[in-house]
Design a protein around this motif. Structure first.
Motif, short mmCIF file in Angstrom:
data_model
loop_
_atom_site.label_atom_id
_atom_site.label_comp_id
_atom_site.label_asym_id
_atom_site.label_seq_id
_atom_site.Cartn_x
_atom_site.Cartn_y
_atom_site.Cartn_z
N CYS A 210 8.59 5.89 1.52
CA CYS A 210 7.34 6.63 1.62
C CYS A 210 6.88 7.16 0.25
CB CYS A 210 7.50 7.81 2.58
SG CYS A 210 7.89 7.31 4.27
N ASP A 211 5.57 7.39 0.16
CA ASP A 211 4.98 7.99 -1.04
C ASP A 211 4.61 9.45 -0.82
OD1 ASP A 211 4.45 5.55 -3.00
OD2 ASP A 211 4.02 4.88 -0.97
N VAL A 212 4.37 9.83 0.44
CA VAL A 212 4.11 11.22 0.83
C VAL A 212 4.70 11.41 2.22
CG1 VAL A 212 2.40 13.01 1.31
CG2 VAL A 212 1.95 11.32 -0.48
N ILE A 213 5.35 12.55 2.44
CA ILE A 213 5.80 12.92 3.78
C ILE A 213 5.04 14.17 4.18
CG2 ILE A 213 7.75 13.73 5.17
CD1 ILE A 213 9.53 11.84 3.60
N LEU A 214 4.25 14.05 5.25
CA LEU A 214 3.36 15.11 5.72
C LEU A 214 3.99 15.72 6.97
CD1 LEU A 214 -0.50 14.49 6.20
CD2 LEU A 214 0.80 16.14 7.53
N HIS A 215 4.26 17.02 6.92
CA HIS A 215 4.97 17.63 8.05
C HIS A 215 4.65 19.12 8.16
CE1 HIS A 215 8.37 19.53 5.70
NE2 HIS A 215 7.95 18.66 4.80
N HIS A 216 5.32 19.77 9.11
CA HIS A 216 5.03 21.14 9.52
C HIS A 216 5.93 22.17 8.84
CE1 HIS A 216 8.51 19.83 11.68
NE2 HIS A 216 8.73 21.04 12.15
N GLY A 217 6.74 21.75 7.89
CA GLY A 217 7.66 22.68 7.26
C GLY A 217 9.02 22.71 7.93
N ARG B 48 0.85 -1.19 0.00
CA ARG B 48 0.00 0.00 0.00
C ARG B 48 0.88 1.25 0.00
NH1 ARG B 48 -3.52 0.08 5.14
NH2 ARG B 48 -1.67 -0.92 6.04
N PRO B 49 0.38 2.36 -0.52
CA PRO B 49 1.14 3.61 -0.39
C PRO B 49 1.41 3.93 1.08
CG PRO B 49 -0.70 3.89 -1.90
CD PRO B 49 -0.90 2.56 -1.22
N ARG B 50 2.57 4.50 1.34
CA ARG B 50 2.94 4.83 2.73
C ARG B 50 2.99 6.33 2.91
NH1 ARG B 50 8.09 2.16 5.78
NH2 ARG B 50 6.51 0.55 6.20
N VAL B 51 2.34 6.82 3.96
CA VAL B 51 2.35 8.24 4.31
C VAL B 51 3.02 8.39 5.67
CG1 VAL B 51 0.97 10.29 4.79
CG2 VAL B 51 0.26 8.71 2.99
N TYR B 52 4.06 9.20 5.71
CA TYR B 52 4.80 9.46 6.95
C TYR B 52 4.37 10.81 7.51
CZ TYR B 52 8.86 10.06 10.07
OH TYR B 52 9.68 10.26 11.15
N ILE B 53 4.01 10.84 8.78
CA ILE B 53 3.55 12.06 9.44
C ILE B 53 4.52 12.40 10.56
CG2 ILE B 53 1.68 13.17 10.72
CD1 ILE B 53 -0.24 11.15 9.43
N THR B 54 5.00 13.63 10.59
CA THR B 54 5.92 14.03 11.66
C THR B 54 5.79 15.51 11.95
OG1 THR B 54 8.25 14.10 12.36
CG2 THR B 54 7.81 14.47 10.04
N ALA B 55 6.09 15.87 13.19
CA ALA B 55 6.20 17.28 13.58
C ALA B 55 7.63 17.62 13.92
CB ALA B 55 5.28 17.58 14.75
N GLY B 56 8.57 16.78 13.50
CA GLY B 56 9.99 17.03 13.75
C GLY B 56 10.31 17.01 15.23
N ALA B 57 11.14 17.99 15.66
CA ALA B 57 11.55 18.05 17.05
C ALA B 57 10.49 18.69 17.94
CB ALA B 57 12.86 18.84 17.17
N ARG B 58 9.40 19.13 17.37
CA ARG B 58 8.35 19.76 18.16
C ARG B 58 7.60 18.71 18.97
NH1 ARG B 58 5.67 24.33 14.23
NH2 ARG B 58 7.60 25.13 13.36
N VAL B 59 6.85 19.17 19.96
CA VAL B 59 5.99 18.28 20.75
C VAL B 59 4.56 18.51 20.28
CG1 VAL B 59 5.22 17.61 23.03
CG2 VAL B 59 7.56 18.41 22.70
N PRO B 60 4.04 17.64 19.40
CA PRO B 60 2.74 17.89 18.82
C PRO B 60 1.60 17.54 19.76
CG PRO B 60 3.62 15.83 18.02
CD PRO B 60 4.67 16.44 18.90
#
Length: 368
Positions: free
Chosen positions: A270-277, A206-218
């Motif tokens: 991954c197919d998409v990396i979703l993050h906060h910039g 399946r396509p893989r989507v990675y979600i992260t907020a980096g070093a932040r505490v989401p």
């Protein structure tokens, strides 16, 4: 040759500078990396020699970020002030080091004013090494007033320019004139590691989507809502967060991989990396040739907009960042192979830039 690196006040600049520090050490040079108290463990964790230059803790950073203005322009001014203040507070520790271990060269991050001030005092060359694609000029207004008395005392009108300016931005994402006077360098990922599990380096069916907020505490609830919306697309979800946040999320997302994993390993699957910039997440995505979906961006908005304009991802503007907006944008990227094609084009550009080992030769010439 002795080289002192002073990357910046968070883990991200540390990790971004590490490839050049490794290359310098591999060429036989001595390397020390200075950082505030908060990032000293991160420096040690990736095998570099740390020096505490200011007693600024993680709690201090969290308090500052919690009280920082929400408006990106105002936030940049506030960050510029605090970076300038830390630069002044760090000089005694840096001069103490130099009294016994005098660097032949000082390498500083894009808005870490400690490096050029120290290099000017010691009379040695200074190098500016960008750690991401954000234009650090946005921080200058906040730093100017804090630094002015010290600059005047030294007989300077401004922070000294670097003797060498190293840029890691892919050519097609640079702003007009950005390449003038700068030395390009290939960005390479460095981050703390952990024992690998097969899912980290294996691409499923399946396509893989990675979600992260980096070093932040989401906010764990926001992560859960975001992940559920994306999961409805029939994708595999991976959420990269610190363990104390992961513990709050796993129960609500039993089918997702939740926790910290080395992004240099996971990104290519991954197919998409979703993050906060975040700067390092952006650079790791670019290197892996993976399209990005950026939400909740702040001072990095202009850099992320260039990525979206190039066609290698999407940027969701304020007011269009609801769960359904995120899921729809993610679906759009997955459905259109052009996003992946453009992301891979940027990856190829990055791979063609001079390696950190090649740039070490320039450092050697500069020090001579």
């Amino acid at each position: 040759m002795r080289i002192l690196f002073i990357p910046g006040n968070s883990p991200s600049p540390i990790f971004s500078h590490a490839a050049l520090a490794y290359a310098a050490r591999g060429a036989g040079h001595e390397v020390v990396v200075g950082g505030i108290e908060w990032v000293v463990p991160d420096i040690a964790a990736i095998g570099l020699t740390p020096l505490t230059i200011a007693p600024v803790t993680g709690a201090d950073v969290a308090e500052f970020m919690g009280n920082a203005p929400a408006d990106p322009a105002e936030q940049a001014v506030a960050v510029g002030r605090i970076y300038a203040d830390i630069a002044l507070r760090s000089q005694p520790a840096l001069l103490d080091l130099a009294a016994q271990w005098r660097p032949d060269l000082v390498v500083g991050g894009s808005m870490f004013y400690s490096a050029p001030l120290l290099a000017h005092t010691l009379g040695v060359p200074s190098v500016r090494l960008e750690w991401d694609r954000t234009d650090s000029a946005i921080y200058a207004p906040g730093a100017r007033d804090v630094l002015a008395p010290e600059l005047e005392r030294r007989g300077l009108d401004a922070v000294p320019d670097p003797d060498l300016w190293i840029d890691i931005c892919p050519p097609d994402l640079r702003t007009p004139g950005q390449e003038a006077g700068r030395q390009p360098m290939r960005w390479l990922p460095v981050n703390p590691q952990r024992p690998l599990e097969p899912w980290m380096y294996t691409k499923g069916d399946r396509p893989r989507v990675y979600i992260t907020a980096g070093a932040r505490v989401p906010d764990p609830r926001a992560l859960v809502h975001m992940a559920r919306g994306v999961a409805d697309l029939g994708v595999e979800v991976v959420i990269g967060v610190a363990e104390h946040v992961a513990a709050e999320v796993r129960g609500d997302l039993p089918e997702a991989h939740v926790g910290w994993a080395p992004l240099d390993v996971v990104a290519p699957t991954c197919d998409v990396i979703l993050h906060h910039g975040g700067g390092v997440t952006d650079m790791a995505s670019l290197r892996a040739g993976v399209p990005q979906l950026i939400v909740e961006q702040d001072v990095s908005a202009d850099a992320m907009r260039r990525l979206a304009d190039y066609g290698a991802g999407l940027l969701l503007e304020p007011g269009a960042q609801r769960t359904e907006d995120i899921a729809a944008a993610c679906g759009r990227i997955l459905a259109d192979p052009a996003y992946g094609d453009r992301a891979r084009a940027l990856s190829e550009q990055m791979a063609a830039l001079p390696s950190p080992a090649e740039v070490v030769g320039l450092l050697e010439k500069l020090a001579r």
